[in-house]
Design a protein around this motif. Structure first.
Motif, PDB file in Angstrom:
ATOM      1  N   LEU A  92       0.833  -1.202   0.000  1.00 24.20           N
ATOM      2  CA  LEU A  92       0.000   0.000   0.000  1.00 24.20           C
ATOM      3  C   LEU A  92       0.870   1.256   0.000  1.00 24.20           C
ATOM      4  O   LEU A  92       0.593   2.219  -0.722  1.00 24.20           O
ATOM      5  N   GLN A  93       1.952   1.225   0.814  1.00 22.72           N
ATOM      6  CA  GLN A  93       2.864   2.368   0.845  1.00 22.72           C
ATOM      7  C   GLN A  93       3.513   2.578  -0.522  1.00 22.72           C
ATOM      8  O   GLN A  93       3.672   3.718  -0.990  1.00 22.72           O
ATOM      9  N   ASN A  94       3.877   1.463  -1.166  1.00 27.63           N
ATOM     10  CA  ASN A  94       4.470   1.561  -2.505  1.00 27.63           C
ATOM     11  C   ASN A  94       3.474   2.141  -3.498  1.00 27.63           C
ATOM     12  O   ASN A  94       3.836   2.939  -4.376  1.00 27.63           O
ATOM     13  N   LEU A  95       2.198   1.725  -3.364  1.00 28.27           N
ATOM     14  CA  LEU A  95       1.167   2.265  -4.253  1.00 28.27           C
ATOM     15  C   LEU A  95       0.961   3.761  -4.019  1.00 28.27           C
ATOM     16  O   LEU A  95       0.780   4.527  -4.971  1.00 28.27           O
ATOM     17  N   TYR A  96       0.995   4.175  -2.736  1.00 26.88           N
ATOM     18  CA  TYR A  96       0.866   5.601  -2.431  1.00 26.88           C
ATOM     19  C   TYR A  96       2.033   6.383  -3.048  1.00 26.88           C
ATOM     20  O   TYR A  96       1.842   7.471  -3.618  1.00 26.88           O
ATOM     21  N   TYR A  97       3.239   5.813  -2.922  1.00 28.36           N
ATOM     22  CA  TYR A  97       4.419   6.476  -3.479  1.00 28.36           C
ATOM     23  C   TYR A  97       4.295   6.575  -4.995  1.00 28.36           C
ATOM     24  O   TYR A  97       4.564   7.627  -5.590  1.00 28.36           O
ATOM     25  N   GLU A  98       3.883   5.462  -5.626  1.00 24.27           N
ATOM     26  CA  GLU A  98       3.716   5.463  -7.081  1.00 24.27           C
ATOM     27  C   GLU A  98       2.626   6.444  -7.501  1.00 24.27           C
ATOM     28  O   GLU A  98       2.743   7.130  -8.517  1.00 24.27           O
ATOM     29  N   GLN A  99       1.550   6.500  -6.694  1.00 15.98           N
ATOM     30  CA  GLN A  99       0.466   7.439  -6.991  1.00 15.98           C
ATOM     31  C   GLN A  99       0.972   8.882  -6.952  1.00 15.98           C
ATOM     32  O   GLN A  99       0.684   9.680  -7.848  1.00 15.98           O
ATOM     33  N   ARG A 100       1.741   9.205  -5.890  1.00 18.34           N
ATOM     34  CA  ARG A 100       2.291  10.565  -5.792  1.00 18.34           C
ATOM     35  C   ARG A 100       3.223  10.855  -6.963  1.00 18.34           C
ATOM     36  O   ARG A 100       3.207  11.955  -7.524  1.00 18.34           O
TER      37      ARG A 100
END
Length: 207
Positions: A92-100
């Protein structure tokens, strides 16, 4: 309040065992110290109580063993669930980072000063007036069509410019040839005049 069925059964078995233990201690304390002097009936009663107490203790040991195994199983399941949750949290953290990161890239693309925006394109209204079949397209399709229209117009203008340039070069060459011809004619006239001067002098003499 304890509501778990297994824990309730353990507590009930423990309470029953405690009661039987207390009953056996009470009966033993009331009996004579020398068990040989006890009546056969009393000895049988005490033996039954001991067997019953041992049965309760065996039941408690079994429940304790099952409880230990259940705790181990629960700990293992908890560890596996925690590991899975940690993995999902990391994802989830990786997805948030990718989203940003993607939002930043999108913002950079939206704010980028594209070269096509500086093209002197005709207005949308003028373009659609000459190309009504594009009216139902989206903004991107419309922009591509306008750029393609501009490309064709520029190619046509460039072709016309090249034709005019060829005509210009041809006219320049023709003018140069005429100038050269005139210069040659002037030369010939000067030579003719120079050649005619002696005749003119003779004609000018008075006889």
């Amino acid at each position: 309040m304890i509501s778990d069925p297994f824990l309730r059964s353990v507590l009930d078995a423990s309470a029953a065992t405690r009661i039987k233990c207390l009953e056996l201690l009470s009966n033993t304390a009331q009996s004579e110290p020398d068990t040989e002097s006890l009546s056969l009936e009393k000895q049988i009663e005490l033996s039954k109580q001991r067997k019953l107490l041992n049965a309760h203790l065996a039941q408690l040991r079994g429940m304790s063993r099952n409880a230990v195994l259940s705790v181990r199983h629960t700990k293992q399941n908890t560890a596996e669930a925690r590991s899975e949750i940690d993995t999902l949290h990391l994802q989830l953290q990786n997805l948030y980072y990718e989203q940003r990161h993607l939002r930043g890239e999108i913002a950079a693309c939206e704010s980028y000063d594209h070269k096509y925006q500086q093209l002197p394109l005709i207005s949308v209204e003028q373009f659609l007036e000459h190309n009504p079949d594009i009216a139902g397209g989206d903004e991107n399709t419309l922009m591509v069509a306008r750029i393609e229209h501009e490309r064709k117009e520029r190619e046509a203008l460039e072709s016309a410019r090249q034709e005019l340039l060829k005509k210009k070069q041809s006219l320049i060459a023709e003018n140069k040839k005429r100038k050269d011809d005139l210069a040659s004619l002037d030369n010939d006239l000067e030579k003719f005049i120079d050649a005619a001067k002696p005749i003119q002098k003779i004609l000018e003499k008075e006889y």
